[in-house]
Design an enzyme around this catalytic site. Structure first.
Site, mmCIF file in Angstrom:
data_model
loop_
_atom_site.group_PDB
_atom_site.id
_atom_site.type_symbol
_atom_site.label_atom_id
_atom_site.label_comp_id
_atom_site.label_asym_id
_atom_site.label_seq_id
_atom_site.Cartn_x
_atom_site.Cartn_y
_atom_site.Cartn_z
ATOM 1 N N HIS A 1 55.212 33.713 40.078
ATOM 2 C CA HIS A 1 54.876 34.980 40.234
ATOM 3 C C HIS A 1 53.933 35.922 39.834
ATOM 4 C CE1 HIS A 1 59.151 33.620 42.527
ATOM 5 N NE2 HIS A 1 58.730 33.191 41.240
ATOM 6 N N LYS B 1 28.513 46.389 34.803
ATOM 7 C CA LYS B 1 29.444 45.537 34.631
ATOM 8 C C LYS B 1 28.965 44.240 34.810
ATOM 9 C CE LYS B 1 32.083 45.295 37.983
ATOM 10 N NZ LYS B 1 32.599 45.930 39.732
ATOM 11 N N GLU C 1 33.567 33.921 41.991
ATOM 12 C CA GLU C 1 33.889 34.678 43.470
ATOM 13 C C GLU C 1 32.826 33.658 44.609
ATOM 14 O OE1 GLU C 1 33.963 39.076 43.031
ATOM 15 O OE2 GLU C 1 32.194 38.004 41.618
#
Ligand code: ARG
Length: 475
Positions: A172, A299, A306
């Site tokens: 979970h 960044k 991705e």
């Protein structure tokens, strides 16, 4: 191309009736329809396999006495010359000639004269194209199998090197129990191992030769189907001519393999993306697999995983395209099947690119051991070990669960992991807790105790990695 340009081209193109099938036609096909029905823009990709199939067919015909050896040789020489013209970019493809098959056949006849027209004896484009795609896909499968093996090898080697690196295991997405990073990587490898099995299965089932089915019913010539099947390295000829020209299961099966593989790689990507985030900081990906942001200087984005996650969508889409393409087709061949190529080609290209990216990137993953360890300590990941310890003193598991629950609640209130509590603190929850409890509360003790096949103990992970590597090596 703008519409006005297109229609100008349409008007200038088709003044002649198609030579391959135009005998019963009174006027040339409409220029737009010629473009609409043509596949040459994309199926020219099959040219090598088309030529290989044609050469095999020509020699089978000569073996059967339908062509002379000299004719078969002339056809072979002509086709080989055409192959090198295509390879060197000299060949001119024509939309008017519809597809790769008729472009090559017309060029052959232009080159060697009327003998070229004999090549199509006892054959149809229907069994021809069914053969070409199988031959093409078989080669692609072999390349993909190598890439998949390379990825698995890198992954397993990293797993072995990280066999005692402790990280939190999740259910979970909540900290559950400590595991080793090597164990997690071997879980990924299991997914890929099954994917490899599916790929091999697909190859086995596609490796039957449809040549000889002709248009749909077979042919009246004294062909030898074993001859072409053997010379093209198929396992055997297909059993039923109707099925041979209509079957695209093999393409669907390949796309199903690709969908499952990409789904697995997408899950891996998702974890890599999470792990590189400032919130997890479990791993670093080398800069060469990342890009920056044009506005936010800090960044470093995990673009490669991705994109792999994103490309899963298009591969799943291609599987659905092929299933839908097939679902209402009556036997035998229908032109619908021409639509099988673009989804299949794109699936192959996407799978190859994604595997290549992963095969380069995965071995370069740098584990941030200290952060992983800290995270494993944060979420009471050894709570089950404490419960198991209490069971060892004679307390029933359900009661032990309750005791540990209380200790965890205390830990949350005090911001203290179980392993950081004193014996006194722990003993308030059960007088069965003694000094030896600390050996099971440590992360190292917890992973080492799961010492069985498939368990996370470092010795088991090392052994599992060795077994996995041997399997990949013996392919
Ligand atoms: N370009 C066609 C295809 O990809 C080749 C077979 C055409 N056969 C036919 N009967 N029109 O399916």
């Amino acid at each position: 191309m703008s519409t006005s340009k297109k229609s100008a081209a349409d008007k200038t193109q088709n003044t002649q009736i198609n030579q391959s099938w135009g005998g019963r036609f009174n006027e040339p096909v409409d220029a737009f329809v010629a473009r609409f029905t043509a596949s040459v823009d994309f199926d020219q990709r099959l040219f090598k396999h088309d030529i290989r199939g044609s050469i095999a067919h020509a020699w089978m015909l000569s073996d059967a006495g339908v062509l002379t050896d000299t004719e078969a040789q002339t056809i072979t020489d002509g086709l080989e010359a055409i192959a090198s013209e295509i390879e060197t970019g000299k060949f001119i493809w024509s939309i008017a000639l519809e597809d790769v098959h008729m472009n090559i056949e017309a060029a052959l006849t232009a080159k060697i004269g009327d003998v070229g027209k004999k090549l199509h004896t006892g054959r149809s484009r229907n069994d021809q194209v069914a053969t070409d795609i199988r031959l093409w896909l078989r080669d692609e499968i072999d390349t993909i199998a190598l890439l998949l093996s390379a990825l698995q090898t890198g992954m397993i080697e990293l797993a072995s090197a990280e066999s005692d690196t402790i990280m939190p295991g999740f259910t979970h997405l909540q900290t559950a129990q400590p595991v080793t990073f090597g164990h997690h990587l071997l879980a990924w490898n299991e997914m890929l191992e099954r994917d490899f099995g599916r790929l091999k299965d697909c190859r086995k089932r596609l490796n039957h030769c449809p040549l000889g089915a002709a248009a749909l019913a077979g042919t009246t010539y004294p062909i030898n189907r074993n001859h072409t099947s053997t010379s093209l390295n198929f396992d055997k000829p297909t059993e039923n001519s109707l099925d041979s020209v209509s079957d695209r299961d093999f393409a669907i099966e390949f796309c199903a393999f690709a969908s499952i593989l990409l789904t697995h790689m997408s899950r891996m990507s998702e974890e890599l993306i999470l792990w590189t985030s400032a919130q997890f900081q479990f791993i670093d990906l080398p800069d060469r697999f990342c890009t920056g942001s044009s506005i936010m200087p800090q960044k470093k984005n995990p673009d490669v995983p991705e994109l792999v996650r994103g490309k899963t969508g298009r591969v799943n889409g291609h599987l659905v395209s092929l299933l839908t393409l097939m679902k209402s087709q009556p036997l035998a061949y229908n032109k619908d099947n021409q639509e099988d190529k673009e989804p299949l080609f794109d699936t192959v290209d996407t799978v190859r690119d994604c595997l290549r990216a992963f095969a380069d990137m995965v071995p370069a993953i740098e584990a941030n051991k200290a952060e992983m360890y800290k995270a494993a300590k944060r979420g009471f990941s050894t709570a089950t070990d404490l419960a198991d310890y209490l069971v060892g003193t004679g307390i029933p598991f359900r009661d032990a669960h309750e005791v540990v629950g209380k200790a965890v609640a205390y830990g949350i209130a005090e911001s203290k992991d179980l392993s950081d509590m004193s014996l006194e603190e722990l003993a308030q929850f059960s007088d069965q807790i003694k000094n030896d409890v600390f050996s099971v509360l440590t992360l190292e003790g917890s992973v080492a105790a799961r010492d069985h096949i498939g368990g996370t103990a470092p010795t088991q992970v090392k052994a599992a990695a060795a077994r996995a590597l041997e399997k990949v090596g013996s392919r």
